[in-house]
Write a protein that holds these residues in place. Structure first.
Motif, PDB file in Angstrom:
ATOM      1  N   ALA A   5      29.726 -55.983  30.591  1.00  0.00           N
ATOM      2  CA  ALA A   5      29.997 -55.728  32.004  1.00  0.00           C
ATOM      3  C   ALA A   5      28.659 -55.815  32.727  1.00  0.00           C
ATOM      4  O   ALA A   5      27.867 -54.873  32.690  1.00  0.00           O
ATOM      5  N   ARG A   6      28.391 -56.942  33.345  1.00  0.00           N
ATOM      6  CA  ARG A   6      27.031 -57.182  33.830  1.00  0.00           C
ATOM      7  C   ARG A   6      27.063 -58.124  35.022  1.00  0.00           C
ATOM      8  O   ARG A   6      27.432 -59.285  34.906  1.00  0.00           O
ATOM      9  N   GLY A   7      26.693 -57.606  36.172  1.00  0.00           N
ATOM     10  CA  GLY A   7      26.671 -58.406  37.383  1.00  0.00           C
ATOM     11  C   GLY A   7      26.336 -57.532  38.575  1.00  0.00           C
ATOM     12  O   GLY A   7      26.117 -56.318  38.446  1.00  0.00           O
ATOM     13  N   PRO A   8      26.297 -58.118  39.772  1.00  0.00           N
ATOM     14  CA  PRO A   8      25.954 -57.347  40.972  1.00  0.00           C
ATOM     15  C   PRO A   8      26.896 -56.171  41.192  1.00  0.00           C
ATOM     16  O   PRO A   8      28.113 -56.337  41.253  1.00  0.00           O
ATOM     17  N   GLY A   9      26.331 -54.972  41.256  1.00  0.00           N
ATOM     18  CA  GLY A   9      27.124 -53.784  41.536  1.00  0.00           C
ATOM     19  C   GLY A   9      27.973 -53.297  40.382  1.00  0.00           C
ATOM     20  O   GLY A   9      28.791 -52.377  40.560  1.00  0.00           O
ATOM     21  N   VAL A  10      27.796 -53.865  39.180  1.00  0.00           N
ATOM     22  CA  VAL A  10      28.605 -53.493  38.022  1.00  0.00           C
ATOM     23  C   VAL A  10      27.854 -52.469  37.178  1.00  0.00           C
ATOM     24  O   VAL A  10      26.693 -52.678  36.824  1.00  0.00           O
ATOM     25  N   ASP A  11      28.513 -51.358  36.849  1.00  0.00           N
ATOM     26  CA  ASP A  11      27.936 -50.351  35.959  1.00  0.00           C
ATOM     27  C   ASP A  11      28.102 -50.845  34.529  1.00  0.00           C
ATOM     28  O   ASP A  11      29.220 -50.924  34.010  1.00  0.00           O
ATOM     29  N   ASN A  56      21.444 -63.966  33.445  1.00  0.00           N
ATOM     30  CA  ASN A  56      22.884 -63.842  33.229  1.00  0.00           C
ATOM     31  C   ASN A  56      23.587 -65.193  33.115  1.00  0.00           C
ATOM     32  O   ASN A  56      24.747 -65.261  32.718  1.00  0.00           O
ATOM     33  N   ASP A  57      22.877 -66.258  33.435  1.00  0.00           N
ATOM     34  CA  ASP A  57      23.476 -67.596  33.452  1.00  0.00           C
ATOM     35  C   ASP A  57      23.379 -68.218  32.060  1.00  0.00           C
ATOM     36  O   ASP A  57      22.550 -69.082  31.790  1.00  0.00           O
ATOM     37  N   LYS A  58      24.260 -67.770  31.166  1.00  0.00           N
ATOM     38  CA  LYS A  58      24.263 -68.282  29.796  1.00  0.00           C
ATOM     39  C   LYS A  58      24.902 -69.669  29.770  1.00  0.00           C
ATOM     40  O   LYS A  58      26.031 -69.853  30.228  1.00  0.00           O
ATOM     41  N   ARG A  59      24.184 -70.634  29.205  1.00  0.00           N
ATOM     42  CA  ARG A  59      24.674 -72.011  29.107  1.00  0.00           C
ATOM     43  C   ARG A  59      24.866 -72.399  27.647  1.00  0.00           C
ATOM     44  O   ARG A  59      24.177 -71.905  26.759  1.00  0.00           O
ATOM     45  N   MET A  60      25.777 -73.320  27.405  1.00  0.00           N
ATOM     46  CA  MET A  60      26.088 -73.730  26.043  1.00  0.00           C
ATOM     47  C   MET A  60      24.878 -74.397  25.384  1.00  0.00           C
ATOM     48  O   MET A  60      24.223 -75.254  25.979  1.00  0.00           O
ATOM     49  N   THR A  61      24.612 -73.983  24.139  1.00  0.00           N
ATOM     50  CA  THR A  61      23.495 -74.522  23.370  1.00  0.00           C
ATOM     51  C   THR A  61      23.956 -75.130  22.051  1.00  0.00           C
ATOM     52  O   THR A  61      23.129 -75.672  21.303  1.00  0.00           O
ATOM     53  N   GLY A  62      25.224 -75.005  21.745  1.00  0.00           N
ATOM     54  CA  GLY A  62      25.743 -75.540  20.497  1.00  0.00           C
ATOM     55  C   GLY A  62      27.238 -75.682  20.549  1.00  0.00           C
ATOM     56  O   GLY A  62      27.896 -75.271  21.513  1.00  0.00           O
ATOM     57  N   THR A  63      27.802 -76.267  19.512  1.00  0.00           N
ATOM     58  CA  THR A  63      29.246 -76.472  19.406  1.00  0.00           C
ATOM     59  C   THR A  63      29.745 -75.895  18.090  1.00  0.00           C
ATOM     60  O   THR A  63      28.959 -75.621  17.169  1.00  0.00           O
TER      61      THR A  63
END
Length: 262
Positions: A144-150, A87-94
């Motif tokens: 919608a994506r994270g701990p406890g999230v439907d 879930n930890d999306k990091r920048m790869t471009g501009t």
């Protein structure tokens, strides 16, 4: 909306309807089926009716000569399944790199409800500001994506796409809630086009039912990756999806016209 922004949105759509095939998965899961010979896959899905394809910036040279005049979207962030948190999306471009790569639009993935949401919101704010300076459309993939999230709750998805609009995105992509009635809540939450994410592959018939449901709910189209590019016949699957989005076909008609058996 500037003339450049309008022109570029038209390059990734047909009469306001969108069939996008994202193929940025090489970073996430590696050179999987359909991505090794990505040139052939891009040729197939665009012949099948996709309005645009999407990759990371490094593949631009393999895209342009094979996309049959269709649109091109450069994705600007990523994570891998080998890393500590997908879930930890990091920048790869501009945005500027995307322009140099010949993109018609840029996209970003956000996981709303994850521990990484605050930084991803900041990243999207920065991208929309820069992109609009150049008349470049922004596709925000807000899940919608994270701990406890439907991840398929319609209210959660509506919140996710509303965030995309509030942050200045021009198109919002999110997951399907499971039925047309509830997905109407998602599409109605914003004044920008909503397109349905394909999600985990299912049978061809079920995927097309999802597409039909999303369109019936008011979605402007779909952004479907693995179910198309990993298909044994990517051109046929793209044609089935496109027939529903662009020609308003029902599922049996789309299956028949695309030559899909299941």
């Amino acid at each position: 909306m500037t003339a450049g922004l309008t022109a570029r949105l038209e390059r990734i759509s047909t009469d306001g309807k969108m069939v996008n095939v994202p193929m940025d998965h090489g970073i996430t899961i590696g050179a999987t089926k359909g991505l090794r010979d990505i040139e052939s896959t891009i040729d197939a899905v665009t012949r099948g009716g996709a309005d645009s394809v999407l990759t990371q910036k490094g593949l631009a040279g393999r895209v342009h000569s094979n996309k049959n005049g269709k649109g091109y979207v450069v994705h600007l962030n990523a994570s891998t399944t080998m890393g500590p948190d997908a879930n930890d999306k990091r920048m790869t471009g501009t945005v500027r790199e995307a322009i140099r790569a010949g993109a018609d639009a840029v996209s970003m993935h956000l996981n709303i409800g994850s521990n990484h949401e605050p930084r991803q919101l900041e990243d999207l704010a920065s991208v929309t500001e820069t992109a609009h300076e150049y008349g470049m459309p922004v596709l925000a993939m807000t899940y919608a994506r994270g701990p406890g999230v439907d991840e398929h709750d319609a209210e959660n998805l509506a919140h996710a796409v509303r965030i995309a609009e509030e942050m200045g995105a021009d198109v919002a992509k999110t997951a399907y809630s499971g039925d047309a009635e509830s997905y109407g809540t998602v599409a109605d939450a914003v004044g920008i086009p909503v397109i349905m994410a394909g999600g985990d592959p299912q049978t061809d018939r079920q995927m097309l039912r999802n597409v039909r449901g999303a369109v019936d709910a008011g979605a402007a189209g779909v952004s479907m990756g693995r179910s198309v590019f990993q298909h044994d016949d990517p051109e046929a699957m793209a044609r089935g999806v496109s027939t529903i989005v662009h020609d308003d076909a029902d599922v049996p008609e789309a299956m028949d016209l695309a030559g899909l058996a299941e």
